[in-house]
Design an enzyme around this catalytic site. Structure first.
Site, PDB file in Angstrom:
ATOM      1  N   ASN A   1      43.702  39.211  31.157  1.00 41.46           N
ATOM      2  CA  ASN A   1      43.427  40.645  31.362  1.00 41.46           C
ATOM      3  C   ASN A   1      44.040  41.214  32.634  1.00 41.46           C
ATOM      4  O   ASN A   1      43.982  42.421  32.856  1.00 41.46           O
ATOM      5  CB  ASN A   1      41.909  40.946  31.322  1.00 41.46           C
ATOM      6  CG  ASN A   1      41.310  40.623  29.971  1.00 41.46           C
ATOM      7  OD1 ASN A   1      41.743  41.176  28.960  1.00 41.46           O
ATOM      8  ND2 ASN A   1      40.361  39.708  29.923  1.00 41.46           N
TER       9      ASN A   1
ATOM     10  N   ARG B   1      42.872  48.959  33.492  1.00 44.79           N
ATOM     11  CA  ARG B   1      41.625  48.225  33.288  1.00 44.79           C
ATOM     12  C   ARG B   1      40.652  48.481  34.452  1.00 44.79           C
ATOM     13  O   ARG B   1      40.925  48.124  35.591  1.00 44.79           O
ATOM     14  CB  ARG B   1      41.938  46.724  33.238  1.00 44.79           C
ATOM     15  CG  ARG B   1      40.719  45.837  33.203  1.00 44.79           C
ATOM     16  CD  ARG B   1      41.084  44.389  33.512  1.00 44.79           C
ATOM     17  NE  ARG B   1      39.907  43.559  33.444  1.00 44.79           N
ATOM     18  CZ  ARG B   1      39.792  42.360  34.004  1.00 44.79           C
ATOM     19  NH1 ARG B   1      40.817  41.839  34.658  1.00 44.79           N
ATOM     20  NH2 ARG B   1      38.681  41.677  33.901  1.00 44.79           N
TER      21      ARG B   1
ATOM     22  N   TYR C   1      39.204  47.423  39.975  1.00 47.92           N
ATOM     23  CA  TYR C   1      40.437  46.698  40.290  1.00 47.92           C
ATOM     24  C   TYR C   1      41.522  47.562  40.933  1.00 47.92           C
ATOM     25  O   TYR C   1      42.566  47.046  41.328  1.00 47.92           O
ATOM     26  CB  TYR C   1      40.981  46.031  39.021  1.00 47.92           C
ATOM     27  CG  TYR C   1      40.011  45.005  38.457  1.00 47.92           C
ATOM     28  CD1 TYR C   1      39.697  43.857  39.191  1.00 47.92           C
ATOM     29  CD2 TYR C   1      39.395  45.193  37.228  1.00 47.92           C
ATOM     30  CE1 TYR C   1      38.795  42.935  38.711  1.00 47.92           C
ATOM     31  CE2 TYR C   1      38.494  44.265  36.732  1.00 47.92           C
ATOM     32  CZ  TYR C   1      38.192  43.136  37.478  1.00 47.92           C
ATOM     33  OH  TYR C   1      37.306  42.205  37.006  1.00 47.92           O
TER      34      TYR C   1
ATOM     35  N   HIS D   1      40.807  36.650  44.324  1.00 47.99           N
ATOM     36  CA  HIS D   1      40.254  37.670  43.433  1.00 47.99           C
ATOM     37  C   HIS D   1      40.474  39.038  44.049  1.00 47.99           C
ATOM     38  O   HIS D   1      40.349  39.207  45.271  1.00 47.99           O
ATOM     39  CB  HIS D   1      38.745  37.454  43.225  1.00 47.99           C
ATOM     40  CG  HIS D   1      38.438  36.137  42.589  1.00 47.99           C
ATOM     41  ND1 HIS D   1      38.562  35.917  41.241  1.00 47.99           N
ATOM     42  CD2 HIS D   1      38.061  34.966  43.137  1.00 47.99           C
ATOM     43  CE1 HIS D   1      38.264  34.647  40.986  1.00 47.99           C
ATOM     44  NE2 HIS D   1      37.955  34.050  42.112  1.00 47.99           N
TER      45      HIS D   1
ATOM     46  N   ARG E   1      29.006  41.388  42.038  1.00 47.89           N
ATOM     47  CA  ARG E   1      29.025  41.885  40.658  1.00 47.89           C
ATOM     48  C   ARG E   1      27.994  41.141  39.791  1.00 47.89           C
ATOM     49  O   ARG E   1      27.035  40.595  40.311  1.00 47.89           O
ATOM     50  CB  ARG E   1      30.459  41.773  40.126  1.00 47.89           C
ATOM     51  CG  ARG E   1      31.447  42.579  40.998  1.00 47.89           C
ATOM     52  CD  ARG E   1      32.863  42.443  40.504  1.00 47.89           C
ATOM     53  NE  ARG E   1      33.000  42.969  39.153  1.00 47.89           N
ATOM     54  CZ  ARG E   1      34.036  42.710  38.365  1.00 47.89           C
ATOM     55  NH1 ARG E   1      35.035  41.948  38.804  1.00 47.89           N
ATOM     56  NH2 ARG E   1      34.092  43.210  37.157  1.00 47.89           N
TER      57      ARG E   1
END
Ligand code: DQA
Length: 145
Positions: free
Chosen positions: A11, A18, A23, A103, A110
């Site tokens: 992804n 997205r 992000y 990341h 989260r």
């Protein structure tokens, strides 16, 4: 020149569209350009790749071991459950190469399922929560040794 494989899991090719609230607006091509520019600045050779396939990602980790390349790895969702990817990653660090887990977001802020990484325990280090800068910080660290 030190070669670094910058490997991205599922992804991440959808960056930009997205969940931009999480992000950011940068798409994968722009991330690739930012990493390549940083590599040039640091005197590294980077190769940035993305796949949605666990099998392909594992084969790239094997390639890193076989070619003596350090790895910057964003395992994406595989972070949280892929023991097969962990078993590949440990071959990198046990062969004396570095594998830095990165990341874009900070998974610890989260959902609970993102709080566990099966990769961190075999990584050289982990950088999370700084968007594309997580990758650039990892590159800087690799260049500093
Ligand atoms: C991610 C975090 C993961 O939890 C998620 O599955 C991703 C991206 C990140 O870069 O923040 O796909 O690895």
């Amino acid at each position: 020149m030190q070669k670094v494989l910058v490997l991205n899991g599922p992804n991440l090719g959808r960056l930009g569209s997205r969940e931009p609230d999480i992000y950011g607006a940068m798409d994968f091509d722009a991330l690739t350009s930012a990493v390549n520019a940083k590599a040039t600045q640091l005197g590294l050779t980077a190769e940035v790749r993305q796949t949605d396939s666990e099998s392909e990602l594992i084969s790239w980790i094997h390639e890193a071991v076989d070619t003596g390349s350090n790895v910057v790895l964003n395992p994406a969702a595989f972070t949280h459950y892929s023991y097969a990817l962990r078993d590949a990653a440990v071959q990198v660090t046990k062969s004396g190469l570095k594998l830095i887990e990165v990341h874009l977001s900070n998974p610890h802020t989260r959902e609970e399922f993102r709080h566990n990484s099966v990769i961190s325990g075999v990584a050289t280090g982990v950088i999370a929560g700084f968007g594309v800068d997580s990758y650039l910080l990892a590159m800087t660290q690799l260049a500093s040794r």
